[in-house]
Each structure stands twice: as C-alpha cells, then as structure tokens.
Design a protein around this motif. Sequence first.
Motif, PDB file in Angstrom:
ATOM      1  N   ALA A  91       0.784  -1.313   0.038  1.00  0.00           N
ATOM      2  CA  ALA A  91      -0.004  -0.156   0.021  1.00  0.00           C
ATOM      3  C   ALA A  91       0.975   1.013  -0.229  1.00  0.00           C
ATOM      4  N   SER A  92       1.966   1.128   0.571  1.00  0.00           N
ATOM      5  CA  SER A  92       2.857   2.360   0.719  1.00  0.00           C
ATOM      6  C   SER A  92       3.294   2.829  -0.658  1.00  0.00           C
ATOM      7  N   GLN A  93       3.442   1.954  -1.728  1.00  0.00           N
ATOM      8  CA  GLN A  93       3.808   2.227  -2.749  1.00  0.00           C
ATOM      9  C   GLN A  93       3.076   3.222  -3.727  1.00  0.00           C
ATOM     10  N   ARG A  94       1.705   3.605  -3.137  1.00  0.00           N
ATOM     11  CA  ARG A  94       0.964   4.661  -3.686  1.00  0.00           C
ATOM     12  C   ARG A  94       1.527   5.982  -3.264  1.00  0.00           C
ATOM     13  N   SER A  95       2.295   5.991  -2.062  1.00  0.00           N
ATOM     14  CA  SER A  95       2.853   7.394  -1.308  1.00  0.00           C
ATOM     15  C   SER A  95       3.658   7.970  -2.502  1.00  0.00           C
ATOM     16  N   PRO A  96       3.327   9.352  -2.542  1.00  0.00           N
ATOM     17  CA  PRO A  96       4.727  10.037  -3.383  1.00  0.00           C
ATOM     18  C   PRO A  96       5.970  10.096  -2.809  1.00  0.00           C
ATOM     19  N   ALA A  97       6.054  10.150  -1.161  1.00  0.00           N
ATOM     20  CA  ALA A  97       7.223  10.199  -0.585  1.00  0.00           C
ATOM     21  C   ALA A  97       7.931   8.894  -0.891  1.00  0.00           C
ATOM     22  N   VAL A  98       7.414   7.869  -0.755  1.00  0.00           N
ATOM     23  CA  VAL A  98       8.038   6.651  -0.885  1.00  0.00           C
ATOM     24  C   VAL A  98       8.557   6.117  -2.483  1.00  0.00           C
ATOM     25  N   ARG A  99       7.590   6.787  -3.275  1.00  0.00           N
ATOM     26  CA  ARG A  99       8.149   6.675  -4.801  1.00  0.00           C
ATOM     27  C   ARG A  99       9.395   7.665  -5.086  1.00  0.00           C
ATOM     28  N   ALA A 100       9.109   8.837  -4.544  1.00  0.00           N
ATOM     29  CA  ALA A 100      10.259   9.771  -4.602  1.00  0.00           C
ATOM     30  C   ALA A 100      11.616   9.143  -4.071  1.00  0.00           C
ATOM     31  N   ASP A 101      11.611   8.428  -2.791  1.00  0.00           N
ATOM     32  CA  ASP A 101      12.799   7.685  -2.226  1.00  0.00           C
ATOM     33  C   ASP A 101      13.238   6.883  -3.197  1.00  0.00           C
ATOM     34  N   TYR A 102      12.497   6.074  -3.684  1.00  0.00           N
ATOM     35  CA  TYR A 102      12.989   4.753  -4.584  1.00  0.00           C
ATOM     36  C   TYR A 102      13.505   5.436  -5.918  1.00  0.00           C
ATOM     37  N   LEU A 103      12.843   6.408  -6.635  1.00  0.00           N
ATOM     38  CA  LEU A 103      13.480   7.125  -7.718  1.00  0.00           C
ATOM     39  C   LEU A 103      14.919   7.742  -7.317  1.00  0.00           C
ATOM     40  N   ALA A 104      15.076   8.279  -6.226  1.00  0.00           N
ATOM     41  CA  ALA A 104      16.332   8.991  -5.692  1.00  0.00           C
ATOM     42  C   ALA A 104      17.447   7.720  -5.651  1.00  0.00           C
ATOM     43  N   LEU A 105      16.927   6.613  -5.098  1.00  0.00           N
ATOM     44  CA  LEU A 105      18.014   5.574  -4.689  1.00  0.00           C
ATOM     45  C   LEU A 105      18.270   4.910  -6.207  1.00  0.00           C
ATOM     46  N   LEU A 106      17.527   4.755  -7.372  1.00  0.00           N
ATOM     47  CA  LEU A 106      17.825   4.287  -8.511  1.00  0.00           C
ATOM     48  C   LEU A 106      18.595   5.212  -8.979  1.00  0.00           C
TER      49      LEU A 106
END
Length: 340
Positions: A91-106
Amino acid sequence: MQGLQPRTAPAADGRHPRRLIRNMLLAAAMASAALASVAGADISAMPAASASPASANPASAKPRPAPAARASAAASTVADLVARLRARAAASQRSPAVRADYLALLRAQGLSEQQLPYADFAWLRLLFEASRDGGYWNLRWAITDREPNSDAIWRQWQSVRAPAPDRATAVAECDELSAFYAVLARLGGVGGVGLLWPTSNHTVAVWSRPGPPREARIVVPTTLIFLGRNDSFGTRGFDPWKQKRIYPYTRADIAPSQRLPPALAEFLIAQADRYADASGLSLQRLRELREGVLKGALGAGEAASQARRQRDALPAGAQADLAAYAHFIAAMRGRGPELD
C-alpha cells in the motif's frame, strides 16, 4: 553458523579484551552523538518530492486511524505479522514520498526499475525504518557481545506485554539488528540480504541484486555508528565492495509459526500503518527524537515539543509527513508534559 559469513580473526574475537575497550569507547561516543543530534536537529528544508498534491494545515493535522491495528484478525504468529506488514508495504507504494525515495535510490545507484523492483524496495524500506536503531518499532542499540543473530531480539519480544512509545521493545547490537532485518526481509519474500563488516567491530546489512548490467550492493545501515546523522538506506558511507562476498543470511532465527504477544503484534502493525508513507527525511528526524527518548537523553515532552516545531515547518501538502508527526506528538504527549 548456518547461512552466516564466517568471521575473520579480527571480527571474531567479540570477547577479546581489546574489543571490549573499543566497545566502551564506542558506547561513549554514541551517547555523545545522540545528545548532539537531538539538540541540533535541522528542520530547514523539506524536499518538494516528499509532499503530496493535496493540501493540509500543519497545526490542525490529526493522526490518521490505524486500521491494521483494529482489524479483527490478530497477527498471532510471525507469519501473520509478515503477511500484514507486506500488505502495508504494498500500500505504501502509492505514497509520493516512498516513490520519490525509490527514484532517488535508482539515480544514486545507477540502477533500473527492472533490476531493483519497486515492490521489493517498498518492503525493505518499511523494514528499515521500523527495525533500525531508534526506528518506529522502538529497537535500541547497545553493546551486548552476543552472537550475530537475532535470537535475543525475538526472545525479548516474547516478554513484551504492553509496548509504550518511550520504552524499547528490545535492545541489541549492530550485528543482531542487521541479522534481524535480513530474517524479516527473507520471510517477506526478498532474498539477497546479508551482513557486511565495514570494520572489525561493526556490522550493517547489505541488499545484493544481480545484474544485468552488474551486481548491485545497497548498504542498509541498521545503526548510524561511524556514519553521519543523514545517512540512510543506500548510504555510500561504507563501501560494500570492501568485502569480497556478501553471503545471504539464511539462518532460521525464528519459526514462522512462532506466536507473538498480541499487544506487541498490534503495536508493530499500527506503527507501520502510521509511518510507512512518510518521507525518509521526516522519518530520520523523528528517529533522532525517538532515539533520544529511548536512550534517556531526551524527555518525552521535550521530544513532542521539538517534533511540533519540525511539523510546523513542513510544506502544507506533505500529508503523510504531517500525519506521521501528528502520531509521534500525540504518543509523546501522553508520556510527559510538553515544555512549551
């Protein structure tokens, strides 16, 4: 030990007098660092990526309910707990903050979404923020000189009957916390998590991903020993290639059928529900305050006051962060008077 990288001679002498002296010095340094980080928390800027499109009033933000904690089906076993947490991570995958952290890591690691699946990242991110030293499951670092596995953490959890926001649920050393993280990662379906000894007397977790184009190693700092206050998931503060091989941690520290105290299981799930959607930056700031409370360097009321000032500096649209702060403030207010 099954599934565990054999320690080299310098790393194996956990009970050698010289290591005990180093550990005493390390404990003193960590206590000093905790006091400094709590006193000097910088709340200057929140990245725009952590804000959601909706608007909110920071002063009037209310804690969101924790439906996972009120669900009729209790997480009575370790397997139940992992299933509920894995669903919360999805469910947290829908969070803009979680997505932003993911893209920053990539970007930082030069990886593609195919090599580092978002669902796996969301699961390991939730576990990291929950189980790290001072994270929202209230685990606390201390020198224990126990073996590098998570057995003692699970034993301590068996005795927790009434979790409280200002008390640790378990106390463990860096290698124990890293093994604990690896066990939960694997139980949730993500392998390739092992242990790294960046120094002879320190351990962190590493998530290894195969290529193409190349193997990736992502450092997961379950404590901030020898790191800066802003180091987090994927830190470059340690070189994961210093160790020739990262052996996946495959030791069965806990049986999936092991029952957990109901109040503890409810607390773990409720905490994940409250904090999993927040940005890494806000969770780091809250972790500093929580760590100070758990180690006795900061009163609960003072932590609530500092958290309120940090919350008031957030952008109005950062709903998940505002909600996380509201939960933290409400929890700490119940443990002592605010200072202002």
